[in-house]
Design a protein around this motif. Structure first.
Motif, PDB file in Angstrom:
ATOM      1  N   ILE A   1      -0.893  19.991  -2.362  1.00  0.00           N
ATOM      2  CA  ILE A   1      -1.447  18.643  -2.541  1.00  0.00           C
ATOM      3  C   ILE A   1      -0.357  17.590  -2.328  1.00  0.00           C
ATOM      4  CG2 ILE A   1      -2.445  17.058  -4.233  1.00  0.00           C
ATOM      5  CD1 ILE A   1      -3.890  19.472  -5.449  1.00  0.00           C
ATOM      6  N   ILE A   2       0.815  17.876  -2.870  1.00  0.00           N
ATOM      7  CA  ILE A   2       1.935  16.943  -2.703  1.00  0.00           C
ATOM      8  C   ILE A   2       2.323  16.833  -1.234  1.00  0.00           C
ATOM      9  CG2 ILE A   2       4.373  16.560  -3.269  1.00  0.00           C
ATOM     10  CD1 ILE A   2       3.783  17.964  -5.955  1.00  0.00           C
ATOM     11  N   ARG A   3       2.325  18.010  -0.532  1.00  0.00           N
ATOM     12  CA  ARG A   3       2.682  18.008   0.887  1.00  0.00           C
ATOM     13  C   ARG A   3       1.680  17.178   1.702  1.00  0.00           C
ATOM     14  NH1 ARG A   3       1.423  20.433   5.444  1.00  0.00           N
ATOM     15  NH2 ARG A   3      -0.279  21.597   4.460  1.00  0.00           N
ATOM     16  N   ILE A   4       0.401  17.330   1.377  1.00  0.00           N
ATOM     17  CA  ILE A   4      -0.627  16.566   2.090  1.00  0.00           C
ATOM     18  C   ILE A   4      -0.453  15.070   1.846  1.00  0.00           C
ATOM     19  CG2 ILE A   4      -3.114  16.129   2.199  1.00  0.00           C
ATOM     20  CD1 ILE A   4      -3.545  19.093   1.614  1.00  0.00           C
ATOM     21  N   LYS A   5      -0.141  14.710   0.593  1.00  0.00           N
ATOM     22  CA  LYS A   5       0.120  13.303   0.275  1.00  0.00           C
ATOM     23  C   LYS A   5       1.288  12.767   1.093  1.00  0.00           C
ATOM     24  CE  LYS A   5      -2.767  12.029  -3.075  1.00  0.00           C
ATOM     25  NZ  LYS A   5      -3.568  10.790  -3.020  1.00  0.00           N
ATOM     26  N   ASP A   6       2.366  13.591   1.166  1.00  0.00           N
ATOM     27  CA  ASP A   6       3.534  13.170   1.940  1.00  0.00           C
ATOM     28  C   ASP A   6       3.177  12.994   3.416  1.00  0.00           C
ATOM     29  OD1 ASP A   6       5.113  13.166  -0.301  1.00  0.00           O
ATOM     30  OD2 ASP A   6       5.857  15.218  -0.007  1.00  0.00           O
ATOM     31  N   GLN A   7       2.372  13.942   3.935  1.00  0.00           N
ATOM     32  CA  GLN A   7       1.951  13.828   5.333  1.00  0.00           C
ATOM     33  C   GLN A   7       1.132  12.561   5.568  1.00  0.00           C
ATOM     34  OE1 GLN A   7      -0.125  17.412   6.305  1.00  0.00           O
ATOM     35  NE2 GLN A   7       1.743  18.574   6.746  1.00  0.00           N
ATOM     36  N   GLU A   8       0.263  12.246   4.598  1.00  0.00           N
ATOM     37  CA  GLU A   8      -0.544  11.037   4.736  1.00  0.00           C
ATOM     38  C   GLU A   8       0.330   9.792   4.757  1.00  0.00           C
ATOM     39  OE1 GLU A   8      -4.307   8.803   2.542  1.00  0.00           O
ATOM     40  OE2 GLU A   8      -3.542  10.714   1.778  1.00  0.00           O
ATOM     41  N   ILE A   9       1.371   9.778   3.908  1.00  0.00           N
ATOM     42  CA  ILE A   9       2.283   8.631   3.877  1.00  0.00           C
ATOM     43  C   ILE A   9       3.027   8.515   5.201  1.00  0.00           C
ATOM     44  CG2 ILE A   9       4.363   7.726   2.789  1.00  0.00           C
ATOM     45  CD1 ILE A   9       3.324   8.897   0.155  1.00  0.00           C
TER      46      ILE A   9
ATOM     47  N   ARG B   1       3.737   5.602  -5.718  1.00  0.00           N
ATOM     48  CA  ARG B   1       3.625   5.677  -7.190  1.00  0.00           C
ATOM     49  C   ARG B   1       2.502   6.625  -7.599  1.00  0.00           C
ATOM     50  NH1 ARG B   1       4.669   0.061  -6.715  1.00  0.00           N
ATOM     51  NH2 ARG B   1       2.448  -0.430  -6.935  1.00  0.00           N
ATOM     52  N   GLU B   2       1.392   6.580  -6.862  1.00  0.00           N
ATOM     53  CA  GLU B   2       0.288   7.506  -7.166  1.00  0.00           C
ATOM     54  C   GLU B   2       0.702   8.957  -6.952  1.00  0.00           C
ATOM     55  OE1 GLU B   2      -2.917   6.323  -4.726  1.00  0.00           O
ATOM     56  OE2 GLU B   2      -3.540   4.633  -5.983  1.00  0.00           O
ATOM     57  N   LYS B   3       1.510   9.176  -5.912  1.00  0.00           N
ATOM     58  CA  LYS B   3       1.967  10.552  -5.648  1.00  0.00           C
ATOM     59  C   LYS B   3       2.857  11.033  -6.798  1.00  0.00           C
ATOM     60  CE  LYS B   3       5.553  11.643  -3.371  1.00  0.00           C
ATOM     61  NZ  LYS B   3       6.631  11.850  -2.387  1.00  0.00           N
ATOM     62  N   ILE B   4       3.815  10.164  -7.226  1.00  0.00           N
ATOM     63  CA  ILE B   4       4.731  10.562  -8.311  1.00  0.00           C
ATOM     64  C   ILE B   4       3.939  10.816  -9.595  1.00  0.00           C
ATOM     65  CG2 ILE B   4       6.633   9.753  -9.749  1.00  0.00           C
ATOM     66  CD1 ILE B   4       7.663   8.212  -7.272  1.00  0.00           C
ATOM     67  N   SER B   5       2.986   9.930  -9.890  1.00  0.00           N
ATOM     68  CA  SER B   5       2.179  10.111 -11.111  1.00  0.00           C
ATOM     69  C   SER B   5       1.361  11.393 -11.030  1.00  0.00           C
ATOM     70  CB  SER B   5       1.242   8.902 -11.292  1.00  0.00           C
ATOM     71  OG  SER B   5       1.981   7.715 -11.435  1.00  0.00           O
ATOM     72  N   ALA B   6       0.783  11.654  -9.845  1.00  0.00           N
ATOM     73  CA  ALA B   6      -0.019  12.869  -9.675  1.00  0.00           C
ATOM     74  C   ALA B   6       0.842  14.105  -9.842  1.00  0.00           C
ATOM     75  CB  ALA B   6      -0.687  12.867  -8.302  1.00  0.00           C
TER      76      ALA B   6
ATOM     77  N   ARG C   1       0.840  -1.223   0.000  1.00  0.00           N
ATOM     78  CA  ARG C   1       0.000   0.000   0.000  1.00  0.00           C
ATOM     79  C   ARG C   1       0.861   1.254   0.000  1.00  0.00           C
ATOM     80  NH1 ARG C   1      -5.100  -1.142   4.091  1.00  0.00           N
ATOM     81  NH2 ARG C   1      -5.851  -3.040   3.073  1.00  0.00           N
ATOM     82  N   LEU C   2       1.959   1.220   0.750  1.00  0.00           N
ATOM     83  CA  LEU C   2       2.865   2.380   0.748  1.00  0.00           C
ATOM     84  C   LEU C   2       3.491   2.596  -0.625  1.00  0.00           C
ATOM     85  CD1 LEU C   2       4.626   1.919   4.223  1.00  0.00           C
ATOM     86  CD2 LEU C   2       2.950   3.661   3.591  1.00  0.00           C
ATOM     87  N   ASN C   3       3.888   1.488  -1.279  1.00  0.00           N
ATOM     88  CA  ASN C   3       4.475   1.599  -2.629  1.00  0.00           C
ATOM     89  C   ASN C   3       3.454   2.157  -3.620  1.00  0.00           C
ATOM     90  OD1 ASN C   3       6.887   0.555  -1.671  1.00  0.00           O
ATOM     91  ND2 ASN C   3       6.384  -1.556  -2.189  1.00  0.00           N
TER      92      ASN C   3
END
Length: 427
Positions: free
Chosen positions: A159-167, A45-50, A39-41
């Motif tokens: 948005i990227i920062r929020i994704k990173d925080q979620e990870i 990948r979704e973050k990089i694609s986004a 799930r982390l991977n």
């Protein structure tokens, strides 16, 4: 005994219940770690694609805006230059014509030509000013587009920062939700966290295992706190549950609500709190403190990291409630004092009314006596006034008495007074 077939050598061997449970736990832990890593991977990948897609969209949008802007500016500039050239040529022709007229009639047309030239020059200056305004608008448009691009870029970065925080949150959750906390069980973890603060924050608190099973069941821990006079401020029944506690089947948090509520009531605790590592993928329980009092009175479900904050929250609420109860007691005592005051006031008013009634009757008797005395004095006054009037009449009569009146009709007395007057010497 359970029989297990080796997948490599295909030989069967037997293990006891403890060994079998340990193998199941290892397989479950391995699958949990593998599923979490997958799930982390996927999230990475979704973050990089986004990010790539967002960057591509922003670049395309920005290029389109720049292209449209340059095209619009070029068209505006071309139209302005063409218009200006035509107008300047027209004005130059007018000037030439006016100059020719001036040559023909300098004296008569000098003032008119001067005014016309000034007007034409003014219009020309206005056209030049208009061109400058267009250039300024162009600069402002460029600044606006650049600002919009920066804002969009900041939004994407957010948005990227929020994704990173979620990870990071997922990674942190994995660490905090481990079934081995601080090398001990969940119960031991909570006990250690409480004892860290017992000497400073919970000096008058009690937090021990519930060893009383006379009612047929018991919770894990009971928390109680008292005031300086030994009065109970708050009591909480705690139950701790993690995946390691249930080896046969996966349990849900709500499976323990009924028994926990029963323990709370039987042990006479005010609140019930389930500290749980069950349903680790359930977002409802991962947000923090979950109020389930809609099912069971004064019951909450928390993750282990909210153990101390939950105690503090309920303790502060209880202290506020205690303060309000004390204030209500003071108000109640004040109400009793007011009631006593009202009773005393009523008693005073009743006695005062009796005394007033008695005094009023005595006062009326005194008034009647005064009225009688006044009547008597009025009669005496009237008699005295009559006597004064009689004396006045007598005085008037005496003052009106003369020799002439006394001798009138009395010849003897008249003769005597005449002789008396003759004998008086002249003055």
């Amino acid at each position: 005994m359970n029989e297990i077939i080796c997948p490599n050598c295909h030989k069967a061997f037997k293990v006891d219940e403890a060994g079998y449970a340990d193998i199941l736990k290892q397989v479950r832990d391995h699958k949990f770690e593998e599923e979490l890593q997958n799930r982390l991977n996927i999230a990475e990948r979704e973050k990089i694609s986004a990010v790539k897609l967002a960057e591509a969209n922003i670049k395309n949008e920005f290029q389109n805006l720049i292209s449209n802007r340059d095209k619009e500016i070029t068209e505006l500039k071309a139209n302005n230059e063409r218009t200006l050239t035509e107008q300047l040529a027209k004005k130059d022709n007018q000037i030439t014509e006016l100059k020719a007229k001036i040559e023909n009639s300098k004296t008569e047309m000098e003032l008119s030509v001067s005014l016309a030239v000034q007007k034409v020059e003014k219009e020309r200056d206005e056209l030049i000013h208009t061109i400058k305004l267009k250039d300024t608008e162009k600069e402002l448009l460029e600044q606006s587009l650049n600002q919009k691009y920066l804002q969009d870029l900041k939004a994407k970065e957010e948005i990227i920062r929020i994704k990173d925080q979620e990870i990071e949150f997922r990674k942190d959750m994995k660490l905090k939700f481990s079934t081995k906390m601080l090398g001990e069980t969940l119960e031991k973890h909570c006990e250690i966290e409480f004892n860290k603060l017992r000497a400073t924050a919970f000096q008058k608190a009690y937090f021990e295992k519930d060893n009383d099973s006379r009612s047929g069941s018991k919770g894990d821990y009971i928390f109680k706190e008292f005031d300086d006079f030994g009065n109970e401020i708050i009591s909480i029944m705690f139950e701790m549950k993690n995946e390691g506690d249930e080896t046969a089947t996966k349990k849900k948090n709500e499976d323990f609500f009924k028994e926990l509520d029963k323990d709370r009531v039987e042990k006479k605790c005010e609140y019930a709190v389930l500290v749980s590592l069950l349903e680790i993928d359930n977002e409802l329980y991962n947000v923090g403190i979950v109020d389930v009092s809609y099912k069971y009175k004064k019951m909450y479900v928390i993750r282990p990291q909210y153990f101390i904050p939950m105690i503090t929250l309920l303790r502060n609420a209880a202290l506020n409630s205690l303060s309000l109860r004390n204030e209500l007691a003071v108000i109640k005592n004040q109400n009793i004092d007011i009631t006593n005051f009202e009773n005393s006031l009523f008693e005073f008013k009743e006695k005062f009314a009796k005394n007033y009634d008695l005094a009023s009757r005595q006062f009326k008797v005194a008034i009647d006596e005064i009225d009688k005395t006044i009547d008597h004095l009025q009669k005496v006054k009237d008699n005295l006034l009559n006597s004064v009037n009689n004396l006045r009449l007598a005085n008037n009569k005496a003052e009106d008495l003369t020799i002439k009146k006394l001798t009138k009709g009395n010849p003897t007395m008249t003769a005597k007074f005449e002789e008396l007057n003759k004998d008086k010497p002249l003055q």
